[in-house]
Design a protein around this motif. Structure first.
Motif, PDB file in Angstrom:
ATOM      1  N   GLN A 105       0.881  -1.196   0.001  1.00 60.27           N
ATOM      2  CA  GLN A 105       0.022  -0.046   0.016  1.00 60.27           C
ATOM      3  C   GLN A 105       0.886   1.215   0.071  1.00 60.27           C
ATOM      4  N   PHE A 106       0.396   2.319  -0.495  1.00 65.12           N
ATOM      5  CA  PHE A 106       1.119   3.659  -0.618  1.00 65.12           C
ATOM      6  C   PHE A 106       1.481   3.937   0.894  1.00 65.12           C
ATOM      7  N   GLY A 163      -1.739   3.281  -8.260  1.00 68.21           N
ATOM      8  CA  GLY A 163      -1.390   2.087  -8.902  1.00 68.21           C
ATOM      9  C   GLY A 163      -1.903   2.045 -10.172  1.00 68.21           C
ATOM     10  N   GLY A 208      -5.312  -1.990  -3.177  1.00 67.67           N
ATOM     11  CA  GLY A 208      -5.652  -0.612  -2.561  1.00 67.67           C
ATOM     12  C   GLY A 208      -7.204  -0.766  -2.719  1.00 67.67           C
ATOM     13  N   THR A 251      -3.839   4.370  -3.045  1.00 60.80           N
ATOM     14  CA  THR A 251      -3.070   3.354  -3.380  1.00 60.80           C
ATOM     15  C   THR A 251      -3.837   2.780  -4.829  1.00 60.80           C
ATOM     16  N   HIS A 303       4.323   1.012  -1.696  1.00 59.19           N
ATOM     17  CA  HIS A 303       3.989   0.165  -2.823  1.00 59.19           C
ATOM     18  C   HIS A 303       5.082  -0.147  -3.590  1.00 59.19           C
ATOM     19  N   VAL A 328      -1.336  -3.734  -7.454  1.00 59.86           N
ATOM     20  CA  VAL A 328      -1.274  -2.752  -6.159  1.00 59.86           C
ATOM     21  C   VAL A 328      -2.514  -1.992  -6.180  1.00 59.86           C
ATOM     22  N   SER A 329      -2.874  -1.603  -7.369  1.00 55.87           N
ATOM     23  CA  SER A 329      -4.205  -1.047  -7.451  1.00 55.87           C
ATOM     24  C   SER A 329      -5.392  -1.513  -6.750  1.00 55.87           C
TER      25      SER A 329
END
Lengths: 521, 954
Positions: free
Chosen positions: B228-229, B290, B313, B286, B232, B309-310
């Motif tokens: 997560q941001f 992402g 999120g 995120t 990431h 990643v997205s």
């Protein structure tokens, strides 16, 4: 009286001169005697371990009553430390023999036996001046082992080691002078009794004595700001010796634990709060220094030395709490730390012999790169406190035990961040040593049939190309196996250590046993 | 309802037990290796599925073994709906990956190693989802970091692999360590590390003042693991791993561990504002970030990595919402994401394997060349885009629906709009994956001519896509699993819900429509946008990370090397300064008892002696660079101190002091011969002043201490020694009885120190004389220092006369030691002085030839005699070193006493004598190297021989 208590001191003390002065010209004979002696020591240690389960047993040397003569005290803690020492010694000895380290200089085995005598004597004694004597023995023997086989850097580091530690011995003597002048006794149990009688307002001298003693032991345990000698010493000592030294720092930790629970310990008004307050910040800084040293290391041996420093910091953080729970955690961590340090140094020896350098630089992969990588990985995760090995459990025990609101923030941050930095440092080193090396083309040795022009490979080069034999790698694996065993049997071990801690904190029990208070009355 | 079933432990351990097998079975071939990887996995999966019906009907299966009860760590496992879903995913995909990897890895790759690591990882991952103890969970958590480190770095010759592995370990390791802190706090609040207990104490946890630190620390662990941001960045770099690893760890399982943890801890931690804003916020950022990066990635695996990643999120955001129905959506999307993303990674791997490139800009037109791959890839990508009839659509609709009902700090539009943007970007990159890879013209410049792989390689993704389509068309099939899992997340209470394709016209449908349309438009604008993207400066995470890392390493190195530079004087200065300060602090914490002694008047003689010592000490400090002079003055100090001992009626100490002083000064003088005669100035004036101040402070401290205790009486054990010396020890000289009896053990230790010193000196000398030092000695010029008459007549004669006298004195001192001042130690020194003088007079070689005993064995026998004397007490059943004595009367000698202590003292005597002589021997060896000749005659100039020669000449 149980004469077995003195046996682990007398046996090496008689064997060592024989090895050193009678068998010195015959390496196989010295090896045989040394191995046999160490095995016997281990057997005695196991026996003592079993015998130590009840009340502390006391051995009155010269048949003089305590506190007037010297006593040895076998309790659960000292039996554990003796057992630890002998097991480690056996592992290290086999490594030294298998790799031929013992034959690279004079008197390895004699010094080794004397070294064991010194360490074991320090663990068993119940007399504080006698502790000083055994500190001398183990110091001088360790100096001999440290400079074994010579070399410029090693001699220089050895000189530093011995000078700093002699300064420590001098301080020890000062501390004992102050202690004797203010209490008039040297027997630890008797000291414990007298200390309880010191009025709080008249305790300046004993407080100085307590502090000086703590500094002496902290020097042995390599605590900030007197840790400077350790990295240079361990990094330049012959690897098996460095592995044996894993127990030497523990002598300092043991002494702090012993003296500050028994004599200056909890509940003593005169020295109330004195040791813990100072030990704790020192231990925290030690963790930081160790971690930074691991991350910034350029060479493998210093990297391991700094990781040992960091683990001493963690150990001392736990000890500095002086609570039973934290002490149990500390003892578990102590066992773990001893064997993980040994495993790392022994592994490093095998690798460095084959890389012919301990610089963390890209060099072609050695023979058996995979084997070494696996050994390094296992030993490194143990030392860095990653699961599944005992380092993680030890770390959890330590963290779990340090819940006092005043220290929790510092202790947890130091231990956890220290582990992270150590992990990153080990990953850097490992990836450089074992992964990057595979991308470098091996410059093949000249073919053997190039005629007489080709220079004959040196002994070191031959050793570098030779794969390790079973006997060479077995000690490293044995050290790792011990770590595995204390992981799996963490429950039984910890409950045993709980008993050890309970006995350690039972001042009255110790005093009664040594001074025979009840039996005489 | 809980059922105890110990097979659960076997399920959890099977991958570990099986882990070493493939590494060994690789010797039997790659198929055997793969097969033996599949066996434990399949076995575990079968055993797991046998439990499925019970679990789906709401039962919880548990099993536990005690491990470390003191800590609260038990090997406790439990299987509920959530655990079942994850475990089945881990094992099921594990099987598919095993199959896929068998075909993916080339012959050069060490496949046995790969499968071993894979099984280790599988075991760790399985452990996380089955743990019923958070400490156990932590163990498995860190194990996934370690095993993924090995898997990412599997191609160890590639720098990307090594760096990616290290980055992943650093980031997830850091998160893991933070999580340890969080979990321990949690356990502290609840009083138990059992997950079941913790989940049942949600109220208490949220009310605790420690809630926020625990939450943040645990979320750090989850966020790092689930990329997560702002953590990431490690995930795309982990894509340097072989594609099976990416498919397994970095899309299907490991990165979901963070999401799993958030789901698992949901009942305990969720439902507060802190939870909502942190988790939802991070998830939203995120998801969008992402997706945006994914759109502009040309590397197929990087595109998929950022899309993962997205989607992670998205899952995080859903869990952050904190509503039960959002939890249902999250669980369902976990399942769906697994199916399509693993299939997509495998597709990317196939394309890379066949076309030898993963660069989208070098691909296109594969639809015709790789029809099977095209179908698999397209179906999976459509599902990722959230197109109806594929499973991705269903969970995305649920997500949008939930987003539509969520307020962000009173603003009802922020979350829905951002969620729609995220969905839109997701559609865009999914379409790009399809269009830019498979459509377009067939090119003639692929690095390798692509074609469909063998069945074994596409079987696994095909199976996954089958699931994509099946769930997409018949969502009710997945409903029991989702219901059980979501029930476990929320703690049992679930609102009424049904998984179906058509929900009617809802806000979510509009949002979905906007997303699909917008995504398609975005794709058509991709080329100009891409150019814009490439021109925009962006922070490159890897560069930042590498710089940070290099800076950290550099800084650590500087700190370490500056502080540990081997400067002994500074180490000592710090040691002494710290000791002084801490000693003072200890001192000032309390007061002193009143002095009990009067100050005595100072007699003039003592005053003179005192002044003498002071002057000598100061002059040592002043002229320590003139080594010879300094040594002489040190000798003066020593002798004055022995006079002091005499004055204070301590003859034993005086004797010892004099003899020790004599021997050491003689040896030092001999050694000085081979050393520089002056000490160079190596430190600056300020530093010397600093050291001087420290030294004075420390010395002052010691003086203060001495002064303090000299003024105070203290009852001590020495009174007992005085009273019992004769009665119990058989000697009237208390000092000697203390040395050989009361504290004989100490003396035994000290002679061993001497013995060791002897050994070391010998070993050291061997090492030195075989090294460069020997060359230095040989080449040094000592001729200026050498006397022409090295062995003068006067001295030779004098020492010869002295010899028997000195030996007699030695023996006398030895014998009377027990009752009068003297003893083995002093006797040894006296005799060694006598011998030393012979050596000095006539040279070592000459003397050595006349000596029958070897020094080595002298020390050895001394130590052994002392030890055996001590051990002899055992024969009488007494402890070590118990002495015995009796009085004998043999006419005509008067009655005399014999004590075993004398035998012990003999050992002391021999060890001392041997050690001193060995030192001398070593010095003479150095002398030989330095060019000293061996003398055959006792003296250089012998008048008696001169007479003979003179006569011959005549």
């Amino acid at each position: 009286m149980n004469h077995w208590i003195i046996a682990p001191v007398v046996l090496p003390a008689l064997l060592a001169p024989l090895i050193g002065f009678v068998m010195r010209h015959d390496v196989p004979l010295a090896r045989t005697a040394s191995v046999a002696g160490t095995l016997a020591l281990m057997a005695i240690a196991v026996g003592l371990f079993v015998m130590s389960m009840g009340d502390p047993q006391v051995y009155y040397l010269g048949d003089w009553p305590a506190p007037f003569g010297i006593v040895l005290v076998l309790d659960r803690l000292s039996a554990l430390m003796v057992l630890l020492t002998t097991v480690l010694a056996f592992i290290v000895l086999i490594h030294a023999i298998a790799t031929g380290w013992d034959a690279r200089g004079w008197h390895f085995h004699a010094l080794f036996q004397f070294q064991l005598m010194g360490i074991i004597g320090a663990f068993l004694t119940g007399d504080i001046f006698n502790l000083f004597v055994f500190f001398e023995i183990l110091l001088i023997a360790s100096y001999g082992l440290m400079i074994h086989s010579g070399g410029r850097e090693r001699m220089r580091a050895g000189l530093q080691y011995v000078v700093i530690n002699l300064a420590g011995s001098t301080l020890f003597l000062f501390a004992l002078g102050v202690l004797y002048a203010s209490t008039g006794t040297l027997n630890m149990a008797d000291l414990a009794v007298r200390m309880q009688e010191v009025p709080e307002g008249e305790a300046a001298l004993v407080r100085v004595a307590a502090m000086l003693l703590m500094i002496v032991f902290a020097l042995k345990a390599a605590l900030f700001p007197i840790q400077f000698w350790l990295p240079g010493t361990y990094a330049n000592a012959p690897a098996p010796v460095a592995a044996l030294f894993a127990i030497m720092t523990k002598v300092g930790a043991y002494s702090i634990l012993r003296i500050h629970t028994l004599i200056f310990g909890p509940g003593i008004e005169a020295t109330h709060g004195l040791p813990g307050t100072w030990l704790f910040p020192a231990a925290i800084v030690t963790i930081a220094i160790g971690a930074l040293g691991v991350l910034g290391a350029r060479r493998l041996m210093p990297l391991i030395a700094f990781s040992v420093l960091g683990s001493m910091g963690t150990l001392m953080v736990a000890i500095s709490a002086f609570t039973p729970v934290a002490t149990t955690a500390a003892l578990y961590y102590l066992v773990h730390s001893t064997f993980s340090a040994a495993a790392l140094f022994l592994m490093a020896d095998l690798v460095i012999t084959r890389r012919q350098s301990d610089w963390l630089s890209a060099r072609p992969a050695t023979v058996q790169n995979g084997l070494f990588a696996a050994l390094f990985f296992a030993a490194a995760i143990a030392m860095a406190g990653m699961p599944p090995l005992s380092g993680f459990l030890g770390k959890l025990l330590v963290l779990d035990a340090l819940r006092d609101p005043g220290i929790i923030g510092w202790a947890w941050s130091a231990v956890l961040i220290g582990s992270l930095v150590t992990i990153v440092g080990f990953a850097r080193a490992g990836s450089l040593l074992f992964w990057k090396s595979t991308s470098i083309a091996v410059d093949l040795p000249p073919a053997p049939d190039t005629g007489e022009d080709a220079p004959a490979p040196s002994a070191a080069e031959i050793a570098a190309r030779r794969p390790v034999g079973v006997a060479e790698v077995a000690p490293t694996m044995a050290a790792l196996a011990v770590l595995g065993a204390i992981t799996i049997f963490a429950g039984p071990l910890t409950s045993f250590l709980d008993g050890t801690t309970a006995q350690l904190f039972d001042r009255e029990g110790y005093v009664t046993s040594v001074l025979k208070l009840e039996t005489e009355g | 309802m809980t059922v105890v079933d110990n097979t659960l432990i076997i399920i959890a351990l099977l991958p570990f037990i099986g882990a070493l097998v493939p590494g060994i079975m690789i010797r039997a071939g790659r198929n055997a290796s793969a097969f033996f990887t599949a066996v434990p996995t399949a076995l575990a999966l079968t055993m797991l599925l046998l439990h499925a019906p019970a679990v789906l009907s709401g039962e919880v299966i548990t099993a536990e073994i005690e491990w470390l009860p003191q800590l609260g760590l038990t090997a406790a496992f439990f299987l509920d709906g959530l655990g079942l879903m994850f475990a089945a995913m881990i094992l099921g995909v594990g099987l598919l990956i095993t199959l896929y990897a068998r075909f993916y890895l080339s012959g050069d790759d060490p496949m046995g190693q790969f499968y071993t690591y894979l099984l280790l990882f599988q075991g760790a991952m399985l452990g996380i989802v089955l743990s019923d103890n958070i400490l156990l969970l932590l163990i498995f958590w860190e194990l996934t970091s370690l095993s993924s480190f090995l898997l990412i770095g599997y191609w160890k010759h590639l720098p990307e692999g090594r760096q990616g592995a290290r980055m992943a370990l650093a980031v997830t390791g850091a998160g893991g360590l933070a999580m340890i802190g969080g979990m321990l706090i949690l356990g502290n609040i609840v009083g138990s590390y059992n997950l079941s207990d913790i989940l049942a104490s949600g109220e208490a946890i949220r009310a605790s003042e420690w809630y926020l630190p625990a939450l943040i620390l645990i979320l750090l662990g989850a966020f790092t693991k689930s990329a997560q941001f702002p953590f990431h960045f490690w995930l795309p770099h982990a894509m340097a791993a072989p594609t099976p690893v990416s498919a397994y760890l970095h899309s299907a399982t490991m990165v979901k561990a963070g999401v799993f943890l958030m789901a698992r801890m949901w009942p305990a931690l969720a439902g507060t504002d802190a939870w909502f804003y942190i988790v939802t916020g991070v998830g939203l950022i995120t998801m969008i970030l992402g997706a945006l990066i994914a759109l502009f990635k040309d590397d197929l695996k990087a595109l998929l990595a950022y899309s993962t990643v997205s989607h992670l999120g998205l899952l995080t955001m859903l869990l952050g919402f904190g509503t039960p129905i959002a939890a249902v959506a999250a669980v369902f999307h976990i399942l769906n994401h697994l199916t399509f993303k693993a299939a997509l990674f495998m597709t990317a791997g196939i394309i890379d394997h066949e076309a030898h490139t993963r660069d989208i800009k070098r691909l296109g037109g594969l639809r015709k060349l790789m029809p099977v791959t095209f179908i698999i890839g397209t179906f999976a990508a459509l599902s990722m885009a959230g197109i109806p009839l594929f499973n991705g659509f269903l969970s995305k609709e649920m997500m949008l629906e939930e987003a539509a009902h969520t307020d962000w700090a009173g603003n009802p539009y922020a979350v829905p709009i951002l969620a729609t943007i995220g969905a839109l970007l997701s559609v865009a990159y999914s379409f790009r994956f399809i269009v830019h890879v498979f459509f377009g013209p067939v090119r003639d410049n692929y690095p390798s001519k692509p074609h469909d792989p063998p069945f074994g390689m596409w079987a696994a993704p095909a199976l996954l896509v089958l699931a994509v389509v099946l769930i997409g068309l018949m969502p009710h099939l997945a409903e029991p699993v989702v219901r059980a899992a979501a029930g476990a997340v929320t703690g049992g209470v679930l609102p009424e819900f049904h998984l179906k394709i058509w929900h009617g016209v809802t806000p979510a449908l509009y949002m979905s429509g906007v997303a699909v349309l917008g995504g398609a438009i975005l794709l058509t604008l991709h080329a100009p946008l891409d150019r814009l993207w490439l021109r925009t400066p962006r922070p490159e995470a890897k560069v930042i990370f590498d710089r940070l890392m290099a800076a950290a390493v550099g800084l650590s190195r500087r700190i370490t090397e500056i502080t540990h530079d081997g400067s002994m004087s500074r180490y000592l200065a710090i040691f002494v300064a710290a000791t002084t300060v801490m000693g003072y602090v200890a001192w000032s914490g309390s007061g002193l008892p009143l002095p009990s002694r009067e100050l005595l008047p100072i007699p003039p003689l003592v005053f003179v002696g005192w002044i003498c010592i002071l002057l000598a000490t100061v002059s040592v400090a002043l002229m320590h660079r003139q080594r010879f002079r300094a040594l002489v003055v040190i000798g003066v100090i020593g002798l004055t101190i022995s006079v002091g001992f005499v004055y204070l009626s301590a003859p034993d100490l005086a004797l010892t002091q004099i003899s020790v002083e004599t021997v050491t000064i003689m040896l030092l003088l001999l050694a000085l011969h081979f050393l520089p005669k002056t000490t160079p100035i190596e430190s600056s004036v300020p530093r010397r002043i600093r050291d001087g101040v420290i030294a004075l402070a420390a010395g002052g401290g010691v003086a203060a201490l001495s002064y303090t205790f000299l003024l105070r009486d203290m009852p001590s054990i020495s009174e007992y020694h005085l009273a019992n010396s004769y009665k119990g020890g058989g000697g009237t000289n208390v000092v000697n009885v203390i040395l050989v009896d009361f504290r004989g053990y100490d003396t035994y230790g000290e002679i061993i120190v001497l013995g060791i010193a002897g050994l070391i000196i010998f070993a050291l000398m061997e090492a030195l004389l075989n090294g460069p030092a020997a060359r230095k000695l040989r080449n040094a010029d000592y001729s200026q220092d050498r006397s022409r008459d090295r062995h003068p007549l006067m001295m030779v004669i004098a020492t010869r006369v002295m010899m028997p006298v000195a030996i007699m004195v030695g023996v006398y001192i030895f014998l009377r030691g027990h009752n009068q001042p003297g003893g083995g130690f002093v006797a040894g020194l006296v005799i060694s002085i006598a011998l030393l003088m012979q050596y000095m007079a006539s040279g070592f070689a000459w003397t050595l030839r006349r000596q029958q005993i070897e020094y080595h064995s002298m020390i050895g026998s001394g130590v052994v005699i002392a030890g055996l004397t001590g051990a002899g007490a055992w024969l009488g059943g007494k402890p070590f070193l118990t002495s015995g004595f009796d009085y004998f009367h043999i006419p005509p000698i008067e009655e005399f006493e014999l004590a075993t202590a004398m035998l012990f003292d003999l050992g002391v005597f021999l060890a001392v004598l041997g050690a001193v002589m060995l030192m001398l021997y070593s010095l003479s060896r150095i002398a030989r190297y330095a060019g000293e000749t061996v003398n055959i005659e006792p003296m250089d100039y012998d008048p008696s021989k001169q007479v003979v020669m003179d006569e011959k000449e005549k």
